[in-house]
Every structure is written in C-alpha cells, then in structure tokens.
Design an enzyme around this catalytic site. Structure first.
Site, PDB file in Angstrom:
ATOM      1  N   SER A  97      -5.932  18.783  -7.172  1.00  0.00           N
ATOM      2  CA  SER A  97      -6.989  17.864  -7.605  1.00  0.00           C
ATOM      3  C   SER A  97      -7.208  16.745  -6.604  1.00  0.00           C
ATOM      4  O   SER A  97      -6.281  16.286  -5.955  1.00  0.00           O
ATOM      5  CB  SER A  97      -6.646  17.248  -8.961  1.00  0.00           C
ATOM      6  OG  SER A  97      -7.652  16.317  -9.318  1.00  0.00           O
ATOM      7  N   LYS A 112      -3.276  21.974 -14.596  1.00  0.00           N
ATOM      8  CA  LYS A 112      -4.514  21.561 -13.912  1.00  0.00           C
ATOM      9  C   LYS A 112      -5.709  21.693 -14.870  1.00  0.00           C
ATOM     10  O   LYS A 112      -6.622  20.870 -14.870  1.00  0.00           O
ATOM     11  CB  LYS A 112      -4.740  22.397 -12.642  1.00  0.00           C
ATOM     12  CG  LYS A 112      -6.084  22.133 -11.948  1.00  0.00           C
ATOM     13  CD  LYS A 112      -6.219  20.690 -11.502  1.00  0.00           C
ATOM     14  CE  LYS A 112      -7.380  20.364 -10.584  1.00  0.00           C
ATOM     15  NZ  LYS A 112      -8.708  20.724 -10.937  1.00  0.00           N
ATOM     16  N   HIS A 121      -5.597  18.762 -17.055  1.00  0.00           N
ATOM     17  CA  HIS A 121      -6.054  17.629 -16.231  1.00  0.00           C
ATOM     18  C   HIS A 121      -7.580  17.574 -16.248  1.00  0.00           C
ATOM     19  O   HIS A 121      -8.189  16.523 -16.432  1.00  0.00           O
ATOM     20  CB  HIS A 121      -5.538  17.786 -14.787  1.00  0.00           C
ATOM     21  CG  HIS A 121      -6.248  16.928 -13.780  1.00  0.00           C
ATOM     22  ND1 HIS A 121      -7.516  17.228 -13.296  1.00  0.00           N
ATOM     23  CD2 HIS A 121      -5.893  15.774 -13.180  1.00  0.00           C
ATOM     24  CE1 HIS A 121      -7.894  16.301 -12.452  1.00  0.00           C
ATOM     25  NE2 HIS A 121      -6.933  15.395 -12.359  1.00  0.00           N
ATOM     26  N   ASN A 122      -8.207  18.727 -16.086  1.00  0.00           N
ATOM     27  CA  ASN A 122      -9.671  18.754 -16.063  1.00  0.00           C
ATOM     28  C   ASN A 122     -10.263  18.431 -17.431  1.00  0.00           C
ATOM     29  O   ASN A 122     -11.279  17.743 -17.520  1.00  0.00           O
ATOM     30  CB  ASN A 122     -10.169  20.119 -15.579  1.00  0.00           C
ATOM     31  CG  ASN A 122     -10.105  20.244 -14.068  1.00  0.00           C
ATOM     32  OD1 ASN A 122      -9.297  19.570 -13.430  1.00  0.00           O
ATOM     33  ND2 ASN A 122     -10.916  21.096 -13.498  1.00  0.00           N
ATOM     34  N   GLU A 125     -10.118  14.889 -17.655  1.00  0.00           N
ATOM     35  CA  GLU A 125     -11.164  14.378 -16.748  1.00  0.00           C
ATOM     36  C   GLU A 125     -12.519  14.379 -17.474  1.00  0.00           C
ATOM     37  O   GLU A 125     -13.269  13.396 -17.400  1.00  0.00           O
ATOM     38  CB  GLU A 125     -11.190  15.286 -15.511  1.00  0.00           C
ATOM     39  CG  GLU A 125     -12.305  15.055 -14.520  1.00  0.00           C
ATOM     40  CD  GLU A 125     -12.272  16.131 -13.401  1.00  0.00           C
ATOM     41  OE1 GLU A 125     -11.216  16.306 -12.772  1.00  0.00           O
ATOM     42  OE2 GLU A 125     -13.301  16.794 -13.183  1.00  0.00           O
TER      43      GLU A 125
HETATM   44  C1  6PG Z   1     -10.437  17.954  -9.382  1.00  0.00           C
HETATM   45  C2  6PG Z   1     -11.678  18.349 -10.105  1.00  0.00           C
HETATM   46  C3  6PG Z   1     -12.243  19.578  -9.510  1.00  0.00           C
HETATM   47  C4  6PG Z   1     -13.676  19.849  -9.984  1.00  0.00           C
HETATM   48  C5  6PG Z   1     -13.681  20.588 -11.284  1.00  0.00           C
HETATM   49  C6  6PG Z   1     -14.553  20.075 -12.359  1.00  0.00           C
HETATM   50  O1  6PG Z   1      -9.443  17.806 -10.074  1.00  0.00           O
HETATM   51  O2  6PG Z   1     -10.480  17.784  -8.160  1.00  0.00           O
HETATM   52  O3  6PG Z   1     -11.415  18.577 -11.458  1.00  0.00           O
HETATM   53  O4  6PG Z   1     -11.359  20.611  -9.738  1.00  0.00           O
HETATM   54  O5  6PG Z   1     -14.419  18.714  -9.979  1.00  0.00           O
HETATM   55  O6  6PG Z   1     -14.034  21.872 -10.920  1.00  0.00           O
HETATM   56  O7  6PG Z   1     -15.789  20.634 -12.246  1.00  0.00           O
HETATM   57  P1  6PG Z   1     -16.895  20.724 -13.381  1.00  0.00           P
HETATM   58  O8  6PG Z   1     -17.229  19.335 -13.792  1.00  0.00           O
HETATM   59  O9  6PG Z   1     -18.029  21.377 -12.651  1.00  0.00           O
HETATM   60  O10 6PG Z   1     -16.392  21.575 -14.479  1.00  0.00           O
END
Ligand code: 6PG
Length: 488
Positions: free
Chosen positions: A135, A189, A192-193, A196
């Site tokens: 990430s 991960k 994590h997303n 996010e």
């Molecule tokens: C990271 C991000 C990266 C990317 C994701 C999210 O941790 O560097 O999460 O992996 O931005 O793919 O993308 P989307 O918003 O398109 O789902």
C-alpha cells in the site's frame, strides 16, 4: 555481469517505482515487461543505476541470483479462488524456468483465496510463494510503502532484508512484518482497503455537511488543513485539504467541484463486505462506504429522483430542525470533527474485529497490534491515531472490541453527544450521511444492554416455531409458545 538480487515482472508505474526503491537500497534489480520497449525506455531513463533490462522471460530468470526472488506487479482480476487471471499466466510462464526454492512474490491487490490456491499449487512444484499486499500508491512504492506479506515464515526470512529496507519507517521500525501464512497478507491488505473506503467516505460526508452549511471551498480546505495538525492527522485528511485547494487553470474553478460525483472502485471494498457477511461480522461503516460509492455511480437515476422525491427545502445554511435557527459555523466544525473521529474509531473497530475473526477461523494467529503498527506509515490509511491502536493492543493483546480500550472509550464517551447532533442535523436537513449514521447505529447497538431482538424471537417463534430463551430461565433452555392462529 553479476546476478541480480531481485527481479520485477511488470513495469507499470507501481512496478517502476518499486524497482527504483529496491535499487536505491543497494540491490541490483532485473526487470521484465511484456512490451519490450517499456523495459528499454525504463532502463534508458535511469542511467548509472544497478538495473538489468531483460527482453525475454528466460533472460530475466537467468539474470537472477538463487534463490531467485521475482516480484510480480501485474493486474489481478480473479474474484474467486477458481478464477484464473494475469497473475496465473505469469506464474505458468515462470514455473518451467525456475529452480527449487525460488520465490515468487505477488505484490498486486489479489483476492486472498486466489493467493491461497497459488501458494498450494507452487508448493507442489517445489517453489515458494509470497502474497504481499503493498500500500501507498505510486509515491509509497518509490519512497517506502507499507507491505503486508503472507506465506511461510521461512520464506519471509529470506525476503525480510529486502522488504525491511524498502518499507516506510516509523520511529525507526519498518512498516512490514510477516503477517501470517497463506493468504493472510492479501487478506489484511483487503481489510486495509475496506478501512480506506470507510475513512474516505467519512471525510466526504464531513465535506458534504460543510458544503450544505455554505462553507466555501477555501474555508473547507482550511478546516481539513487544520484538522491535519490535530488528532485526525492522516494522509487522507492531508490530501483532502490539498485537493480542495486545487484550482483548475482553464476555468479558475475548484478542481474538486468540477469532478463528476460518480465514485469508481476496483473491488477490494466489495470483497471486504462479502467476507464480513460470510463470517457474520458487522462492518456497517465500511459497508455504508462501499454502498455509497455504488449509489453515487447511479448518477442518472439520482438526477431523475432529485426531481421526484422530496426532502427539506434547502436554505443555504444548516438549521437546527426548526428551519430557522442556523448552526454557528465554528460550533459546527468542532462537532463534525468529533463525529468524524468517533465514526473513524467505529470503522477501525469493525475492520479489526473482522481480521480477528478470520484469524481465529483460519488459525492465522494474526497480531492486531503489529498490523496497526505497520499501517502507521507508507500506506493510504496512515494516521496518527494508529499509534493509539498499536498501544491499545500492545498493552492488552487480548483486547476485545477496540471501542473498549480506555483511550478509545474516552473519546467515544466524550464525542457521542456531538456525533448525535451532527447525524440528526444532517438527517433533518436531508444530507445523506450513511457512514456517520451507520457508525452511530453500531455504537448504540453495541452498547445497548437490551435490544428489541426479544420481539424478533417472538416473531420467529410465532410463524416458524423457532423457539426462544427466557430472561427468567437458565441460558440454553428453549421455549415455544402456542401463539393464536392468524387468519388472512
Ligand atoms: C493502496 C490503495 C491501492 C488502490 C486500491 C483502491 O493501499 O495503495 O488501496 O491499493 O488505491 O486499489 O482502489 P479503488 O478505490 O479503485 O477500489
């Protein structure tokens, strides 16, 4: 020429930046890309560096010291463990060229079950596999990402010197640990997303409240910039402030206001949602964030509905429900801050609960405190507040829900009034706050000594004789009532 320490397959932007990062730490790196000109251009653009450009996969593999360490950076599209995608194609290409104990690392956003399948498959070939979540975007890849590698501990030991030297550092600690076996790295991960997504949506809801309250883009930028100096300090708050400052040179308007309000997504948030449902873990803030992106993408339907479905008449300022009294701006800013912080805590509590549940189910033995620690730097969700999560698990490794840690409990107890006021205010004024309200709903449900599930059990027993337990009888004893017959 000497053999390279590391190989990278797939020279898109992330791959290129990762190569430069590894090389800058003193390692020689071989690179391969399917389109040869991309490899040549990359090598030509970086003269004097310890880089080896290969035109064929055979040359690429032969240029590497053993055990070979090949990091694949190609786009994964598999959404089920049985799906085959570009990662599988590259693995098949490499297998006949590799020797026993060579290591393949998949550094993309792969689905963790596909990683588990690849791990097992490569083991049958005498090869080693690491599924590593990386990430930090382009900048992180170049300057230091947060890395979440999964796979056998013995393979991690081989990769450790390279991973630790390229990862971001916080207080001298590298933002990489061996997460756990098999698909654990890609799983973490994925969460994590999901987190996010939650963070981003909560920030967007705060922005939307400010916008409805009549704040200018400059005023909003100033708020986020100021928040970035306090307890909300984080990369996502920081880039929000900067994004809001950006002016389009052509029109002189705010770039953010020129962007169409349709959110994209590549799938990791939806995977998180599905995984939580499969494991009966509530991640309502993250779900709300995923669903908010889905609804945003239905722009045409929304435009149509905006003309058909009624809400409160807009006044240009947020009113306290009476349609007259506006909220003083400075009070509103503080209250939204507090609501955002409380909601953010809920989002992390939910994400960590899911990790903990899966860890138990899969016997991964994941260390939540160490995972929070490697999210403090390099990654997209990096934030000051992750120090407190790290501390919470360090002082109490058996901590249940994060909300019950003394630090977080204090924040929630202190902020809950403002949080309620902000959610009520938004609802009274017709401003959608799905993630703020889902977070508050979770908080109130979790802290409720008695929920209305007694009535729900009565309904189940009524129509299906599903039985229920009684408050006045020992737990585990089940009862049924002969409910009256209902006609019609
Ligand atoms: C990271 C991000 C990266 C990317 C994701 C999210 O941790 O560097 O999460 O992996 O931005 O793919 O993308 P989307 O918003 O398109 O789902």
């Amino acid at each position: 020429m000497s053999k390279s320490d590391f190989g990278l397959y797939g020279l898109a932007v992330m791959g290129q930046n990762l190569v430069l990062n590894v090389e800058s730490r003193g390692f020689q790196v071989s690179v391969y890309n399917r389109t040869t000109s991309v490899t040549d251009d990359f090598i030509a653009a970086h003269p004097g560096k310890k880089l080896v450009g290969a035109h064929t996969v055979e040359d690429f593999v032969q240029s590497l010291a053993r055990p070979r360490k090949i990091h694949i950076m190609v786009k994964s599209t598999a959404v089920k463990d049985t799906d085959r995608d570009a990662v599988d194609a590259v693995i098949e290409q490499l297998i006949p060229l590799l020797d026993e104990d060579d290591i393949i690392i998949d550094g993309g956003n792969s689905f963790y079950q596909a990683t588990e399948r690849r791990d097992a498959y490569l083991a049958t070939k005498g090869l080693r596999f690491i599924g590593a979540g990386v990430s930090g975007g382009e900048e992180g890849a170049r300057k230091g990402p947060s890395i979440m590698p999964g796979g056998p501990a013995s393979t991690w030991e081989v990769m450790k010197p390279i991973f630790e030297s390229i990862a971001a550092k916080v207080d001298g600690e590298p933002c990489v640990i061996h997460i756990g076996p098999g698909g654990a790295g890609h799983y973490v991960k994925m969460i994590h997303n999901g987190i996010e997504y939650g963070d981003m949506q909560l920030i967007c809801e705060a922005y939307n409240i400010f916008k409805h309250a009549g704040f200018t883009t400059d005023e909003m930028a100033a708020i986020f910039n100021e928040w970035n100096d306090g307890e909300l300090q984080s990369y996502l708050i920081q880039i929000t402030g900067k994004a809001l400052e950006q002016i389009d040179p052509e029109t002189g308007h705010s770039v953010v206001e020129l962007i169409v309000d349709k959110a994209g997504q590549k799938g990791t948030g939806q995977w998180t949602l599905l995984n939580a449902a499969e494991n009966a873990v509530v991640i309502s803030t993250i779900n709300a964030a995923v669903e908010a992106r889905i609804l945003s993408s239905k722009k045409k339907e929304r435009v149509l509905a905006s003309k058909e479905l009624r809400g409160p008449a807009p006044t240009g300022a947020l009113t306290m429900g009476d349609g007259i009294t506006p909220w003083p701006k400075e009070i509103l800013v503080q209250k939204v801050h507090d609501a955002l912080y409380a909601s953010k805590i809920i989002s992390y509590a939910q994400g960590l609960d899911l990790i903990k549940t899966m860890s138990g189910k899969k016997n991964w033995d994941l260390d939540l405190g160490r995972i929070a620690a490697i999210w403090r730097g390099g990654c997209i969700i990096r934030a000051r507040f992750l120090n407190f999560i790290t501390d919470a698990y360090r002082s109490n490794p058996g901590l249940g829900n994060l909300m019950l840690d003394p630090y977080f409990k204090n924040i929630l107890n202190g902020n809950q009034q403002s949080w309620r006021e902000v959610v009520s205010l938004a609802m009274l004024n017709g401003i959608p706050v799905p993630a703020f309200s889902a977070s508050l709903g979770y908080y109130d449900s979790y802290r409720a000594e008695r929920l209305p599930a007694n009535l729900l059990q009565a309904q189940r027993d009524f129509f299906g004789a599903h039985t229920y337990e009684r408050v006045d009888k020992p737990e585990g004893e089940f009862f049924h009532t002969d409910w009256p017959e209902v006609i019609g």
